[in-house]
Design a protein around this motif. Structure first.
Motif, PDB file in Angstrom:
ATOM      1  N   PRO A  52     -20.978  63.364 -17.644  1.00 50.91           N
ATOM      2  CA  PRO A  52     -19.769  62.596 -17.971  1.00 50.91           C
ATOM      3  C   PRO A  52     -20.083  61.111 -18.079  1.00 50.91           C
ATOM      4  O   PRO A  52     -20.778  60.541 -17.235  1.00 50.91           O
ATOM      5  CB  PRO A  52     -18.845  62.891 -16.787  1.00 50.91           C
ATOM      6  CG  PRO A  52     -19.280  64.221 -16.303  1.00 50.91           C
ATOM      7  CD  PRO A  52     -20.771  64.260 -16.492  1.00 50.91           C
ATOM      8  N   GLY A  53     -19.597  60.503 -19.107  1.00 47.44           N
ATOM      9  CA  GLY A  53     -19.884  59.094 -19.353  1.00 47.44           C
ATOM     10  C   GLY A  53     -20.081  58.863 -20.835  1.00 47.44           C
ATOM     11  O   GLY A  53     -19.578  59.617 -21.672  1.00 47.44           O
ATOM     12  N   GLY A  54     -20.795  57.832 -21.171  1.00 51.34           N
ATOM     13  CA  GLY A  54     -21.035  57.515 -22.568  1.00 51.34           C
ATOM     14  C   GLY A  54     -21.100  56.019 -22.778  1.00 51.34           C
ATOM     15  O   GLY A  54     -21.214  55.232 -21.830  1.00 51.34           O
ATOM     16  N   GLY A  55     -21.018  55.607 -24.042  1.00 50.57           N
ATOM     17  CA  GLY A  55     -21.189  54.210 -24.385  1.00 50.57           C
ATOM     18  C   GLY A  55     -20.114  53.296 -23.844  1.00 50.57           C
ATOM     19  O   GLY A  55     -20.415  52.223 -23.321  1.00 50.57           O
ATOM     20  N   PHE A  56     -18.861  53.693 -23.961  1.00 51.29           N
ATOM     21  CA  PHE A  56     -17.773  52.840 -23.494  1.00 51.29           C
ATOM     22  C   PHE A  56     -17.803  52.688 -21.973  1.00 51.29           C
ATOM     23  O   PHE A  56     -17.652  51.595 -21.442  1.00 51.29           O
ATOM     24  CB  PHE A  56     -16.429  53.407 -23.948  1.00 51.29           C
ATOM     25  CG  PHE A  56     -16.122  53.153 -25.389  1.00 51.29           C
ATOM     26  CD1 PHE A  56     -15.443  52.009 -25.779  1.00 51.29           C
ATOM     27  CD2 PHE A  56     -16.530  54.034 -26.367  1.00 51.29           C
ATOM     28  CE1 PHE A  56     -15.167  51.752 -27.106  1.00 51.29           C
ATOM     29  CE2 PHE A  56     -16.270  53.798 -27.702  1.00 51.29           C
ATOM     30  CZ  PHE A  56     -15.579  52.654 -28.080  1.00 51.29           C
ATOM     31  N   GLN A  57     -18.012  53.792 -21.270  1.00 52.26           N
ATOM     32  CA  GLN A  57     -18.058  53.730 -19.811  1.00 52.26           C
ATOM     33  C   GLN A  57     -19.255  52.918 -19.328  1.00 52.26           C
ATOM     34  O   GLN A  57     -19.136  52.065 -18.447  1.00 52.26           O
ATOM     35  CB  GLN A  57     -18.111  55.143 -19.232  1.00 52.26           C
ATOM     36  CG  GLN A  57     -16.885  55.985 -19.512  1.00 52.26           C
ATOM     37  CD  GLN A  57     -16.953  56.737 -20.829  1.00 52.26           C
ATOM     38  OE1 GLN A  57     -17.680  56.356 -21.741  1.00 52.26           O
ATOM     39  NE2 GLN A  57     -16.193  57.804 -20.942  1.00 52.26           N
ATOM     40  N   GLY A  58     -20.428  53.199 -19.904  1.00 54.42           N
ATOM     41  CA  GLY A  58     -21.620  52.460 -19.510  1.00 54.42           C
ATOM     42  C   GLY A  58     -21.527  50.982 -19.848  1.00 54.42           C
ATOM     43  O   GLY A  58     -21.948  50.130 -19.056  1.00 54.42           O
ATOM     44  N   GLY A  59     -20.957  50.664 -21.006  1.00 49.41           N
ATOM     45  CA  GLY A  59     -20.787  49.259 -21.380  1.00 49.41           C
ATOM     46  C   GLY A  59     -19.854  48.521 -20.441  1.00 49.41           C
ATOM     47  O   GLY A  59     -20.089  47.356 -20.099  1.00 49.41           O
ATOM     48  N   ALA A  60     -18.780  49.192 -20.010  1.00 44.35           N
ATOM     49  CA  ALA A  60     -17.860  48.570 -19.054  1.00 44.35           C
ATOM     50  C   ALA A  60     -18.542  48.311 -17.716  1.00 44.35           C
ATOM     51  O   ALA A  60     -18.305  47.284 -17.073  1.00 44.35           O
ATOM     52  CB  ALA A  60     -16.635  49.468 -18.860  1.00 44.35           C
ATOM     53  N   ILE A  61     -19.398  49.235 -17.291  1.00 44.54           N
ATOM     54  CA  ILE A  61     -20.137  49.039 -16.039  1.00 44.54           C
ATOM     55  C   ILE A  61     -21.087  47.852 -16.166  1.00 44.54           C
ATOM     56  O   ILE A  61     -21.207  47.025 -15.246  1.00 44.54           O
ATOM     57  CB  ILE A  61     -20.902  50.321 -15.663  1.00 44.54           C
ATOM     58  CG1 ILE A  61     -19.910  51.449 -15.334  1.00 44.54           C
ATOM     59  CG2 ILE A  61     -21.829  50.075 -14.480  1.00 44.54           C
ATOM     60  CD1 ILE A  61     -20.578  52.797 -15.106  1.00 44.54           C
ATOM     61  N   VAL A  62     -21.778  47.750 -17.293  1.00 45.90           N
ATOM     62  CA  VAL A  62     -22.683  46.617 -17.520  1.00 45.90           C
ATOM     63  C   VAL A  62     -21.920  45.303 -17.452  1.00 45.90           C
ATOM     64  O   VAL A  62     -22.367  44.320 -16.835  1.00 45.90           O
ATOM     65  CB  VAL A  62     -23.404  46.770 -18.872  1.00 45.90           C
ATOM     66  CG1 VAL A  62     -24.132  45.482 -19.251  1.00 45.90           C
ATOM     67  CG2 VAL A  62     -24.396  47.934 -18.818  1.00 45.90           C
ATOM     68  N   ALA A  63     -20.745  45.263 -18.074  1.00 35.52           N
ATOM     69  CA  ALA A  63     -19.944  44.035 -18.063  1.00 35.52           C
ATOM     70  C   ALA A  63     -19.447  43.699 -16.663  1.00 35.52           C
ATOM     71  O   ALA A  63     -19.228  42.522 -16.347  1.00 35.52           O
ATOM     72  CB  ALA A  63     -18.760  44.183 -19.019  1.00 35.52           C
ATOM     73  N   SER A  64     -19.256  44.715 -15.814  1.00 39.97           N
ATOM     74  CA  SER A  64     -18.802  44.432 -14.442  1.00 39.97           C
ATOM     75  C   SER A  64     -19.855  43.652 -13.665  1.00 39.97           C
ATOM     76  O   SER A  64     -19.523  42.938 -12.711  1.00 39.97           O
ATOM     77  CB  SER A  64     -18.464  45.742 -13.724  1.00 39.97           C
ATOM     78  OG  SER A  64     -19.623  46.522 -13.487  1.00 39.97           O
ATOM     79  N   ALA A  65     -21.122  43.773 -14.051  1.00 38.38           N
ATOM     80  CA  ALA A  65     -22.163  42.948 -13.429  1.00 38.38           C
ATOM     81  C   ALA A  65     -21.935  41.477 -13.746  1.00 38.38           C
ATOM     82  O   ALA A  65     -22.098  40.605 -12.877  1.00 38.38           O
ATOM     83  CB  ALA A  65     -23.549  43.397 -13.901  1.00 38.38           C
ATOM     84  N   ALA A  66     -21.556  41.190 -14.983  1.00 38.07           N
ATOM     85  CA  ALA A  66     -21.235  39.804 -15.348  1.00 38.07           C
ATOM     86  C   ALA A  66     -20.015  39.307 -14.580  1.00 38.07           C
ATOM     87  O   ALA A  66     -19.959  38.147 -14.159  1.00 38.07           O
ATOM     88  CB  ALA A  66     -20.989  39.712 -16.858  1.00 38.07           C
ATOM     89  N   LEU A  67     -19.037  40.182 -14.381  1.00 37.65           N
ATOM     90  CA  LEU A  67     -17.855  39.806 -13.609  1.00 37.65           C
ATOM     91  C   LEU A  67     -18.228  39.452 -12.178  1.00 37.65           C
ATOM     92  O   LEU A  67     -17.714  38.468 -11.615  1.00 37.65           O
ATOM     93  CB  LEU A  67     -16.842  40.954 -13.629  1.00 37.65           C
ATOM     94  CG  LEU A  67     -15.573  40.754 -12.790  1.00 37.65           C
ATOM     95  CD1 LEU A  67     -14.801  39.538 -13.265  1.00 37.65           C
ATOM     96  CD2 LEU A  67     -14.698  42.005 -12.851  1.00 37.65           C
ATOM     97  N   LEU A  68     -19.117  40.228 -11.573  1.00 37.91           N
ATOM     98  CA  LEU A  68     -19.547  39.944 -10.207  1.00 37.91           C
ATOM     99  C   LEU A  68     -20.262  38.591 -10.136  1.00 37.91           C
ATOM    100  O   LEU A  68     -20.067  37.822  -9.185  1.00 37.91           O
ATOM    101  CB  LEU A  68     -20.460  41.061  -9.706  1.00 37.91           C
ATOM    102  CG  LEU A  68     -21.000  40.916  -8.270  1.00 37.91           C
ATOM    103  CD1 LEU A  68     -19.862  40.772  -7.275  1.00 37.91           C
ATOM    104  CD2 LEU A  68     -21.876  42.114  -7.912  1.00 37.91           C
ATOM    105  N   LEU A  69     -21.078  38.280 -11.126  1.00 35.33           N
ATOM    106  CA  LEU A  69     -21.759  36.987 -11.152  1.00 35.33           C
ATOM    107  C   LEU A  69     -20.761  35.838 -11.280  1.00 35.33           C
ATOM    108  O   LEU A  69     -20.927  34.778 -10.658  1.00 35.33           O
ATOM    109  CB  LEU A  69     -22.753  36.948 -12.309  1.00 35.33           C
ATOM    110  CG  LEU A  69     -23.989  37.843 -12.176  1.00 35.33           C
ATOM    111  CD1 LEU A  69     -24.812  37.811 -13.455  1.00 35.33           C
ATOM    112  CD2 LEU A  69     -24.845  37.401 -10.994  1.00 35.33           C
ATOM    113  N   LEU A  70     -19.706  36.047 -12.065  1.00 29.41           N
ATOM    114  CA  LEU A  70     -18.690  35.009 -12.217  1.00 29.41           C
ATOM    115  C   LEU A  70     -17.870  34.837 -10.946  1.00 29.41           C
ATOM    116  O   LEU A  70     -17.441  33.724 -10.615  1.00 29.41           O
ATOM    117  CB  LEU A  70     -17.769  35.352 -13.388  1.00 29.41           C
ATOM    118  CG  LEU A  70     -18.383  35.228 -14.787  1.00 29.41           C
ATOM    119  CD1 LEU A  70     -17.441  35.793 -15.839  1.00 29.41           C
ATOM    120  CD2 LEU A  70     -18.705  33.764 -15.085  1.00 29.41           C
TER     121      LEU A  70
END
Length: 232
Positions: free
Chosen positions: A128-146
Protein backbone atom coordinates in the motif's frame (compact mmCIF):
# COMPACT_ATOMS: atom_id res chain seq x y z
CA UNK A 1 -33.65 34.18 13.37
CA UNK A 2 -35.24 33.41 10.02
CA UNK A 3 -31.81 32.76 8.53
CA UNK A 4 -30.91 30.28 11.26
CA UNK A 5 -34.25 28.54 10.85
CA UNK A 6 -33.68 28.25 7.08
CA UNK A 7 -30.22 26.79 7.67
CA UNK A 8 -31.70 24.34 10.17
CA UNK A 9 -34.32 23.22 7.63
CA UNK A 10 -31.64 22.81 4.97
CA UNK A 11 -29.49 20.67 7.26
CA UNK A 12 -32.53 18.66 8.30
CA UNK A 13 -33.42 18.00 4.67
CA UNK A 14 -29.87 16.94 3.80
CA UNK A 15 -29.83 14.69 6.86
CA UNK A 16 -33.07 13.05 5.76
CA UNK A 17 -31.69 12.44 2.26
CA UNK A 18 -28.48 10.85 3.53
CA UNK A 19 -30.40 8.82 6.13
CA UNK A 20 -32.64 7.43 3.40
CA UNK A 21 -29.60 6.55 1.29
CA UNK A 22 -27.92 4.87 4.23
CA UNK A 23 -30.95 2.88 5.36
CA UNK A 24 -31.78 1.79 1.83
CA UNK A 25 -28.21 0.81 0.93
CA UNK A 26 -27.69 -2.85 0.10
CA UNK A 27 -24.05 -3.82 -0.54
CA UNK A 28 -23.42 -5.90 -3.62
CA UNK A 29 -22.43 -9.46 -2.86
CA UNK A 30 -20.32 -9.83 -5.99
CA UNK A 31 -18.18 -7.65 -8.22
CA UNK A 32 -19.53 -6.24 -11.45
CA UNK A 33 -18.06 -7.30 -14.77
CA UNK A 34 -15.41 -4.55 -14.95
CA UNK A 35 -14.30 -4.89 -11.33
CA UNK A 36 -14.11 -8.66 -11.66
CA UNK A 37 -11.82 -8.34 -14.66
CA UNK A 38 -9.46 -6.01 -12.78
CA UNK A 39 -9.44 -8.25 -9.70
CA UNK A 40 -8.73 -11.40 -11.69
CA UNK A 41 -6.38 -10.17 -14.41
CA UNK A 42 -4.42 -7.15 -13.10
CA UNK A 43 -1.70 -9.18 -11.38
CA UNK A 44 -1.29 -11.42 -14.42
CA UNK A 45 -1.42 -8.63 -17.00
CA UNK A 46 0.79 -6.08 -15.23
CA UNK A 47 2.84 -8.20 -12.83
CA UNK A 48 2.00 -5.95 -9.86
CA UNK A 49 1.17 -7.40 -6.45
CA UNK A 50 -0.72 -4.25 -5.40
CA UNK A 51 -3.82 -4.25 -7.58
CA UNK A 52 -5.10 -0.86 -6.40
CA UNK A 53 -2.01 1.14 -7.28
CA UNK A 54 -1.57 -0.83 -10.50
CA UNK A 55 -5.05 0.25 -11.58
CA UNK A 56 -4.36 3.87 -10.59
CA UNK A 57 -1.09 4.17 -12.50
CA UNK A 58 -1.97 2.10 -15.58
CA UNK A 59 -5.67 1.63 -16.27
CA UNK A 60 -6.36 5.10 -14.87
CA UNK A 61 -3.21 6.64 -16.30
CA UNK A 62 -4.90 9.73 -17.73
CA UNK A 63 -6.68 10.35 -14.42
CA UNK A 64 -3.33 10.19 -12.65
CA UNK A 65 -1.94 12.71 -15.14
CA UNK A 66 -4.88 14.99 -14.35
CA UNK A 67 -4.29 14.70 -10.60
CA UNK A 68 -0.60 15.51 -10.95
CA UNK A 69 -1.48 18.47 -13.18
CA UNK A 70 -3.96 19.85 -10.65
CA UNK A 71 -1.37 19.59 -7.88
CA UNK A 72 1.22 21.30 -10.10
CA UNK A 73 -1.18 24.17 -10.87
CA UNK A 74 -1.99 24.53 -7.17
CA UNK A 75 1.70 24.76 -6.25
CA UNK A 76 2.32 27.24 -9.07
CA UNK A 77 -0.60 29.48 -8.06
CA UNK A 78 0.49 29.50 -4.41
CA UNK A 79 4.02 30.43 -5.46
CA UNK A 80 2.80 33.23 -7.72
CA UNK A 81 0.42 34.69 -5.14
CA UNK A 82 2.76 34.51 -2.16
CA UNK A 83 6.06 35.36 -3.85
CA UNK A 84 5.81 39.12 -3.24
CA UNK A 85 7.05 41.35 -0.49
CA UNK A 86 8.92 38.95 1.78
CA UNK A 87 10.97 40.55 4.54
CA UNK A 88 11.52 37.57 6.75
CA UNK A 89 14.98 38.70 7.82
CA UNK A 90 13.46 41.65 9.67
CA UNK A 91 11.81 39.21 12.07
CA UNK A 92 14.90 37.15 12.68
CA UNK A 93 15.46 38.50 16.19
CA UNK A 94 11.80 38.12 17.16
CA UNK A 95 11.62 34.39 16.47
CA UNK A 96 12.38 32.17 19.46
CA UNK A 97 15.05 29.52 19.07
CA UNK A 98 13.86 25.95 18.64
CA UNK A 99 14.17 23.67 21.63
CA UNK A 100 16.99 21.20 21.97
CA UNK A 101 14.56 18.29 21.72
CA UNK A 102 13.11 19.52 18.43
CA UNK A 103 16.51 20.34 16.97
CA UNK A 104 18.07 17.00 17.88
CA UNK A 105 14.93 15.07 16.94
CA UNK A 106 14.74 16.65 13.50
CA UNK A 107 18.38 15.81 12.74
CA UNK A 108 17.62 12.19 13.53
CA UNK A 109 14.15 11.95 12.00
CA UNK A 110 14.57 13.84 8.71
CA UNK A 111 16.81 11.17 7.07
CA UNK A 112 14.44 8.44 8.28
CA UNK A 113 11.40 10.31 6.93
CA UNK A 114 13.09 10.75 3.54
CA UNK A 115 14.01 7.06 3.50
CA UNK A 116 10.45 6.07 4.35
CA UNK A 117 9.06 8.31 1.61
CA UNK A 118 11.38 6.79 -0.98
CA UNK A 119 10.49 3.29 0.22
CA UNK A 120 6.76 4.01 -0.09
CA UNK A 121 6.84 5.22 -3.68
CA UNK A 122 9.48 2.77 -4.91
CA UNK A 123 7.47 -0.16 -3.50
CA UNK A 124 4.10 1.21 -4.56
CA UNK A 125 3.50 -1.74 -6.89
CA UNK A 126 4.06 -4.21 -4.04
CA UNK A 127 2.64 -2.65 -0.87
CA UNK A 128 0.00 0.00 0.00
CA UNK A 129 1.32 3.39 -0.98
CA UNK A 130 2.57 4.97 -4.16
CA UNK A 131 3.78 8.24 -5.59
CA UNK A 132 1.35 10.61 -3.91
CA UNK A 133 1.74 9.04 -0.47
CA UNK A 134 5.52 8.80 -0.72
CA UNK A 135 5.80 12.36 -2.03
CA UNK A 136 3.73 13.67 0.88
CA UNK A 137 6.00 11.85 3.33
CA UNK A 138 9.08 13.37 1.67
CA UNK A 139 7.56 16.84 1.95
CA UNK A 140 6.85 16.26 5.66
CA UNK A 141 10.62 16.17 6.17
CA UNK A 142 10.78 19.72 4.82
CA UNK A 143 7.94 20.68 7.17
CA UNK A 144 9.88 19.31 10.15
CA UNK A 145 12.94 21.34 9.13
CA UNK A 146 10.80 24.48 8.90
CA UNK A 147 9.33 23.83 12.33
CA UNK A 148 12.83 23.46 13.72
CA UNK A 149 14.18 26.58 11.97
CA UNK A 150 11.45 28.91 10.60
CA UNK A 151 14.12 30.98 8.85
CA UNK A 152 15.54 28.01 6.96
CA UNK A 153 15.66 28.57 3.23
CA UNK A 154 15.19 25.96 0.52
CA UNK A 155 16.41 26.52 -3.02
CA UNK A 156 13.36 27.32 -5.11
CA UNK A 157 15.42 26.75 -8.24
CA UNK A 158 16.40 23.24 -7.11
CA UNK A 159 12.79 22.40 -6.22
CA UNK A 160 11.58 23.69 -9.59
CA UNK A 161 14.22 21.74 -11.49
CA UNK A 162 13.36 18.53 -9.61
CA UNK A 163 9.66 19.04 -10.25
CA UNK A 164 10.20 19.79 -13.94
CA UNK A 165 12.55 16.85 -14.57
CA UNK A 166 10.24 14.44 -12.73
CA UNK A 167 7.26 15.70 -14.70
CA UNK A 168 9.05 15.37 -18.04
CA UNK A 169 10.13 11.80 -17.30
CA UNK A 170 6.62 10.96 -16.09
CA UNK A 171 5.10 12.23 -19.34
CA UNK A 172 7.85 10.53 -21.33
CA UNK A 173 7.13 7.15 -19.76
CA UNK A 174 3.45 7.70 -20.46
CA UNK A 175 4.15 8.36 -24.13
CA UNK A 176 6.39 5.29 -24.32
CA UNK A 177 3.48 3.22 -23.04
CA UNK A 178 1.28 4.75 -25.71
CA UNK A 179 3.80 3.92 -28.46
CA UNK A 180 5.23 0.55 -27.38
CA UNK A 181 2.46 -0.93 -25.21
CA UNK A 182 -1.29 -0.71 -24.81
CA UNK A 183 -1.84 2.94 -23.86
CA UNK A 184 -0.70 5.99 -21.94
CA UNK A 185 1.39 4.99 -18.87
CA UNK A 186 1.08 1.32 -19.76
CA UNK A 187 3.79 -0.29 -17.62
CA UNK A 188 4.45 -3.13 -20.06
CA UNK A 189 7.13 -1.15 -21.86
CA UNK A 190 9.51 -3.39 -19.91
CA UNK A 191 8.94 -7.08 -19.05
CA UNK A 192 6.79 -7.76 -16.00
CA UNK A 193 9.64 -9.58 -14.27
CA UNK A 194 9.27 -11.93 -11.31
CA UNK A 195 5.95 -11.38 -9.54
CA UNK A 196 6.28 -9.89 -6.05
CA UNK A 197 9.84 -8.64 -6.43
CA UNK A 198 11.09 -5.06 -6.52
CA UNK A 199 12.02 -5.27 -10.21
CA UNK A 200 8.61 -6.33 -11.43
CA UNK A 201 5.51 -4.72 -12.97
CA UNK A 202 7.43 -3.28 -15.92
CA UNK A 203 8.18 0.43 -15.56
CA UNK A 204 5.62 0.91 -12.78
CA UNK A 205 8.27 1.35 -10.03
CA UNK A 206 9.99 3.97 -12.19
CA UNK A 207 6.70 5.76 -12.85
CA UNK A 208 5.89 5.83 -9.15
CA UNK A 209 9.37 7.10 -8.34
CA UNK A 210 8.99 10.09 -10.63
CA UNK A 211 5.47 10.76 -9.35
CA UNK A 212 6.79 10.66 -5.79
CA UNK A 213 9.62 13.08 -6.57
CA UNK A 214 7.24 15.40 -8.41
CA UNK A 215 4.62 15.40 -5.66
CA UNK A 216 7.28 15.82 -2.96
CA UNK A 217 8.77 18.81 -4.79
CA UNK A 218 5.35 20.42 -5.28
CA UNK A 219 4.32 20.00 -1.64
CA UNK A 220 7.72 21.29 -0.49
CA UNK A 221 7.33 24.31 -2.76
CA UNK A 222 3.96 25.13 -1.22
CA UNK A 223 5.31 24.72 2.32
CA UNK A 224 8.31 26.97 1.70
CA UNK A 225 6.21 29.69 0.07
CA UNK A 226 3.74 29.62 2.95
CA UNK A 227 6.54 29.70 5.52
CA UNK A 228 8.28 32.62 3.86
CA UNK A 229 5.04 34.57 3.56
CA UNK A 230 4.19 33.96 7.21
CA UNK A 231 7.46 35.60 8.18
CA UNK A 232 6.96 38.59 5.87
Amino acid sequence: MIRRFAVFLLLLGLGAIFADLLLGYTPSEELNLTARYYAEHTAQDLGAANIVTAIVVTYRGLDTLGEVTVLFLTATIIGMVLARGRKHRALQRQLPAAGELLTTGSSLLVPLILLLGVYVFVNGHLTPGGGFQGGAIVASAALLLLLTDPLKRFSHRLISVMEAISGLFFIGLGVLGLVYAGGFLDSRVLPNGAFGTLFSAGVMPIIYSFIGLKVGAEFTSMLTHLAETEQS
